[in-house]
Design an enzyme around this catalytic site. Structure first.
Site, mmCIF file in Angstrom:
data_model
loop_
_atom_site.group_PDB
_atom_site.id
_atom_site.type_symbol
_atom_site.label_atom_id
_atom_site.label_comp_id
_atom_site.label_asym_id
_atom_site.label_seq_id
_atom_site.Cartn_x
_atom_site.Cartn_y
_atom_site.Cartn_z
ATOM 1 N NE ARG A 115 -2.424 2.705 2.941
ATOM 2 C CZ ARG A 115 -2.286 3.505 4.221
ATOM 3 N NH1 ARG A 115 -2.168 2.670 5.361
ATOM 4 N NH2 ARG A 115 -2.406 4.621 4.374
ATOM 5 C CG HIS B 6 -0.858 8.702 3.795
ATOM 6 N ND1 HIS B 6 -1.056 7.605 4.169
ATOM 7 C CD2 HIS B 6 -0.369 9.260 4.971
ATOM 8 C CE1 HIS B 6 -0.668 7.077 5.216
ATOM 9 N NE2 HIS B 6 -0.208 8.158 5.894
ATOM 10 C CD GLU C 60 -4.204 7.262 10.310
ATOM 11 O OE1 GLU C 60 -3.827 8.400 10.702
ATOM 12 O OE2 GLU C 60 -3.695 6.088 10.634
ATOM 13 C CG ASN D 260 -4.373 3.119 9.046
ATOM 14 O OD1 ASN D 260 -4.519 2.124 8.200
ATOM 15 N ND2 ASN D 260 -3.980 4.404 8.511
ATOM 16 C CE1 TYR E 194 0.988 2.349 13.720
ATOM 17 C CE2 TYR E 194 -0.872 3.602 13.087
ATOM 18 C CZ TYR E 194 0.258 3.006 12.618
ATOM 19 O OH TYR E 194 0.957 3.107 11.552
ATOM 20 C CD GLU F 232 -0.693 3.755 8.519
ATOM 21 O OE1 GLU F 232 -0.651 3.988 9.998
ATOM 22 O OE2 GLU F 232 -1.078 4.433 7.618
#
Ligand code: GCO
Length: 445
Positions: free
Chosen positions: A82, A126, A171, A292, A294, A351
């Site tokens: 990606r 992005h 995002e 994504n 984290y 991600e």
């Protein structure tokens, strides 16, 4: 290889996709080459807003090293890559004049990927908005959805013969909530935030239409950052602030895009920007949910701040990565389940990764055991979500390479590959061979 310490992947689909992700501004460099125009991030760099006054003028110089970088991916054994197209590289002013050398770069990259049997996953945006469009109001301007659709059309026509996987935005909630263009983050910026949210949603829908019309068998989605927002303390004020932030962070984009409605608490504030038919324009059918993830964030009430929130520390018993992001794989499986239940779409994790200030040891090796432990625990969490029926179809590590980490510049490294920014030499870290071993094992079963 550290194959003895692989996570379980028994519950993953046989066609599960393993990949890596990057983005244009963070790796390409060559910001002033071959006719590329400036983006808003070039401006922030030029204004000295980045740690250590870093800029992305060279970054990983992927623009010239893309063959070597595809070679790294081949060694990893990933099935998919990606990346994002830099809008100002192909349309230096954001619209109008088309920069042929910019398009040719992506031709070369895509062809190199295909000849290595790596599927290109192309993200249109992005964060590197052409500065010329920012000067025309950027996402505050309702025209932005038409600019974005024209850009999507250009990309689809040029690459749609070879690329089938497209993401509209990376995002949207993050680049909206934390947008510098909103001005100081106080209560006065809330109106601009709501306008921006709505216009980005409109741009998403317009781009989905363009991609569908032009690319046969396109597989389209949007990539959302989705993290649990937890109260920093048990006070009513912090609980309320966390709940409110969670709606903006996690639902302001997927809800209108996938459920054709804004969450209750933001409806009134969006209303002034809404025109008849907008929710239909936004909620064009997509094929998957890009996730994504984290770590959870800890939220405290800050009444004068935009949306009334600030960040608090994590509880003392929650471990963290070296950059202070909490490590909580259970929160990841919960997130996967919640997204699955709320949006009923196949999920691709586009991600997930671990930030550190990795350094080579005396032997020149980068032994990043912390990253391996993190990835193992998070992939276990994917497997456990799959075991209870969550439709998760792929996992992409952020990132192939150390790169320009936005405000943190080059001080924070997320790569499976170390980049020596002085020489641009790439050195695979221990996590690289670990991930290669995992992919190999997973694909053999
Ligand atoms: C993001 C971006 C990436 C970051 C990564 C690590 O999610 O913020 O997509 O560009 O570099 O997430 O912070």
């Amino acid at each position: 290889m550290h194959t003895s310490k692989l996570p379980s992947f028994a519950s993953l689909r046989p066609d599960f996709i393993w990949g890596v992700s990057t983005s244009s501004f963070q790796i390409e460099g060559a910001t002033k080459e071959d006719g590329r125009g400036p983006s808003i991030w070039d401006t922030y760099c030029a204004n000295g807003e980045i740690a250590n006054h870093d800029t992305a003028d060279i970054a990983c110089d992927h623009y010239h090293h893309y063959r070597e970088d595809v070679g790294l991916m081949k060694n990893l054994g990933v099935q998919a890559y990606r990346f994002s197209v830099s809008w100002p590289r192909v349309l230096p002013q954001g619209r109008g004049f088309v920069n042929e050398p910019g398009l040719s770069f992506y031709d070369r990259l895509i062809d190199e990927l295909l000849s290595a049997e790596i599927e290109p996953w192309l993200c249109l945006y992005h964060w590197d908005l052409p500065q010329a469009l920012e000067d025309s109001g950027g996402w505050q301007n309702r025209e932005s959805s038409a600019w974005f659709a024209d850009y999507a059309t250009l990309v689809a026509k040029r690459f749609g013969d070879r690329v089938k996987r497209f993401a509209t935005f990376n995002e949207p909630s993050i680049f909206s909530i934390f947008s510098r263009s909103l001005g100081p983050r106080d209560r006065s910026s809330e109106e601009r935030l709501h306008r921006m949210i709505h216009h980005v949603n409109l741009a998403h829908g317009a781009a989905v239409n363009a991609l569908r019309q032009i690319v046969p068998n396109a597989s389209i989605g949007c990539i959302h950052n989705y993290q649990p927002c937890k109260p920093a303390t048990a006070t009513q004020a912090d609980i309320a602030a966390a709940e409110r932030l969670s709606v903006y962070w996690n639902k302001a984009f997927p809800d209108p895009q996938c459920r054709s409605e804004y969450p209750d608490i933001m409806r009134e504030a969006i209303e002034p920007h809404m025109q008849p038919g907008d929710l239909d324009r936004i909620s064009r059918p997509v094929d998957w949910f890009g996730l994504n993830h984290y770590s959870p964030v800890y939220v405290k009430a800050q009444p004068n701040a935009m949306l009334g929130f600030g960040f608090g520390g994590r509880p003392a018993d929650v471990p963290s990565t070296p950059i202070g992001w909490s490590i909580d794989p259970d929160a990841f499986s919960d997130t996967l389940r919640i997204v699955h239940e709320r949006y009923s779409l196949p999920i691709y994790i586009l991600e997930n990764g671990y930030g550190n200030s990795d350094k080579p040891n005396e032997a020149g090796e980068i032994v990043d055991t912390g990253r391996i432990d993190f990835l193992r625990a998070y992939i276990e969490a994917v497997n456990s979500a799959a075991s209870i029926g969550v439709d998760v179809r792929g996992y992409f590590v952020w990132s192939l390479l150390d790169n320009f980490e936005w405000e943190s510049g080059y001080g924070v490294r997320f790569g499976l590959t170390y980049v020596d920014y002085g020489t641009l030499r790439r050195v695979p870290k221990s996590s690289f061979s670990w991930y290669a071993g995992l992919i190999k094992a997973a694909r053999q079963t």
